[in-house]
Design an enzyme around this catalytic site. Structure first.
Site, PDB file in Angstrom:
ATOM      1  N   LYS A  53      46.909  32.799  28.342  1.00  0.00           N
ATOM      2  CA  LYS A  53      45.913  33.871  28.260  1.00  0.00           C
ATOM      3  C   LYS A  53      46.404  34.962  27.318  1.00  0.00           C
ATOM      4  O   LYS A  53      45.669  35.467  26.469  1.00  0.00           O
ATOM      5  CB  LYS A  53      45.628  34.447  29.655  1.00  0.00           C
ATOM      6  CG  LYS A  53      44.772  33.506  30.496  1.00  0.00           C
ATOM      7  CD  LYS A  53      44.698  33.880  31.961  1.00  0.00           C
ATOM      8  CE  LYS A  53      43.955  32.802  32.742  1.00  0.00           C
ATOM      9  NZ  LYS A  53      44.040  32.909  34.181  1.00  0.00           N
ATOM     10  N   GLN A  97      46.312  36.838  38.630  1.00  0.00           N
ATOM     11  CA  GLN A  97      46.456  35.380  38.631  1.00  0.00           C
ATOM     12  C   GLN A  97      46.566  34.884  40.081  1.00  0.00           C
ATOM     13  O   GLN A  97      47.436  35.333  40.828  1.00  0.00           O
ATOM     14  CB  GLN A  97      47.698  34.987  37.807  1.00  0.00           C
ATOM     15  CG  GLN A  97      47.858  33.497  37.621  1.00  0.00           C
ATOM     16  CD  GLN A  97      46.712  32.849  36.824  1.00  0.00           C
ATOM     17  OE1 GLN A  97      46.292  33.357  35.798  1.00  0.00           O
ATOM     18  NE2 GLN A  97      46.191  31.747  37.321  1.00  0.00           N
ATOM     19  N   ASP A 120      37.173  38.540  35.461  1.00  0.00           N
ATOM     20  CA  ASP A 120      37.161  37.197  36.066  1.00  0.00           C
ATOM     21  C   ASP A 120      35.858  36.954  36.825  1.00  0.00           C
ATOM     22  O   ASP A 120      35.530  35.825  37.157  1.00  0.00           O
ATOM     23  CB  ASP A 120      38.328  37.072  37.071  1.00  0.00           C
ATOM     24  CG  ASP A 120      39.390  36.089  36.598  1.00  0.00           C
ATOM     25  OD1 ASP A 120      39.115  35.323  35.658  1.00  0.00           O
ATOM     26  OD2 ASP A 120      40.489  36.102  37.177  1.00  0.00           O
TER      27      ASP A 120
END
Ligand code: NDP
Length: 287
Positions: A53, A97, A120
């Site tokens: 990422k 994460q 997200d």
């Protein structure tokens, strides 16, 4: 019949090119889109995802900051970290994460991310807005699948989409996005009896199960579009999807490979969401 391969790498690159142009436009106005990635502990898979990422952010000129926290960090300390990122003007998107260590309540942590920075799309506010069809950040993997279908010219309206899997991050939102584009949607899961009787009706089949080569030719109607979200390691430690590609590609009209299908789209959409967050922030400041 042999299938057309949907090339997620190529489509992802094309979209990243457009996102990079938006990054340049923001930079010319003095704003560099910034993504903060929080990594708790030493999970090797999580470390790889986070590194990818960050690399992708840098490749298109975005700022990314990795915040590494120890496995035994308290939930309170993690929430404080998020609260600080919520107030930082150089950070437009925040990503935690997953999975988090067992002693931390993931729901609490996700809820703590400001909806303006929830790139997200996992927070209850983002999910609620998505359900209502309101403007929000869409969860990256299902959003990426929608882009794959769109770029491949696959019609969705009036089609029967069958989703195998109902997780919060893939299956459920996937069905919702397809429904919004006028598909008729069926969800299936581990308690669904006689799975092939459902999947064989699919014009569009989405596999998000997490079991190597689980979907075989007996699950497929000839001419179906097959999207394989799965990322698994087989016994030889090789990366494989949820779909038995060799068998299913004999029947499907279109199919995504693993790797090189859905995978590259997830990060692409994360970049897009973060740039969108920076654009929205600039608009708010201009008001
Ligand atoms: P989860 O484990 O959260 O969900 C799996 C789903 O599959 C569950 O809903 C489960 O049903 C269902 N399932 C399990 N066994 C069966 C079965 N025998 N028959 C029918 N349904 C079954 O996984 P995720 O949704 O998080 O991920 C799915 C896959 O996608 C994984 O391989 C993951 O690595 C991959 N993935 C890939 C991404 C990408 O970027 N390409 C991003 C995210 C995930 P039930 O709810 O009843 O338990």
């Amino acid at each position: 019949m042999s299938s057309a391969i949907i090339n997620g790498k190529e489509i992802g690159q094309e979209i990243r090119g457009a996102v990079a142009t938006r990054v340049e436009a923001l930079k010319s106005k003095g704003v560099t889109p910034g993504l903060a990635v929080i990594l708790v502990g030493d999970n090797p898979a999580s470390k790889t995802y986070v590194a990818n990422k960050q690399k992708s952010c840098e490749q298109i000129g975005m700022f990314s900051e990795l915040i590494k926290l120890p496995e035994d960090i308290s939930e309170q300390a993690l929430l404080e970290q998020i609260s600080e990122l919520n107030t930082r003007s150089d950070i437009h998107g925040i990503l935690v994460q997953l999975p988090l260590p067992k002693h931390i309540d993931e729901d609490q942590v996700i809820q703590a991310i400001s909806p303006e920075k929830d790139v997200d799309g996992f927070s209850p506010i983002s999910v609620g807005k998505m359900m209502l069809g309101q403007d929000t950040y869409l969860p990256c993997t299902p959003y990426g699948v929608m882009k794959l279908l769109e770029h491949s010219g696959i019609e969705i309206a009036g089609k029967h989409a069958v989703i195998v899997g109902r997780s919060h991050i893939v299956g459920k939102p996937m069905g919702q996005l397809l429904l919004q584009k006028d598909a008729t949607v069926t969800y299936t899961h581990s308690k669904t009896p006689n799975l092939p009787s459902f999947t064989k009706q699919a014009d569009i089949l989405i596999a998000a199960v997490g079991r190597p080569n689980f979907i075989t030719k007996e699950h497929i109607k000839e001419g179906a579009v097959v999207i394989d979200v799965g990322i698994n390691r087989n016994e030889q430690n090789k990366l494989v999807g949820d779909v038995n590609f060799t068998e299913v590609s004999e029947l499907a009209s279109h199919i995504t490979p693993v790797p090189g299908g859905v995978g590259p789209m997830t990060i692409t959409m994360l970049l897009e969401n973060t740039v969108q967050a920076a654009e929205k922030e600039l608009e708010r400041q201009a008001k």
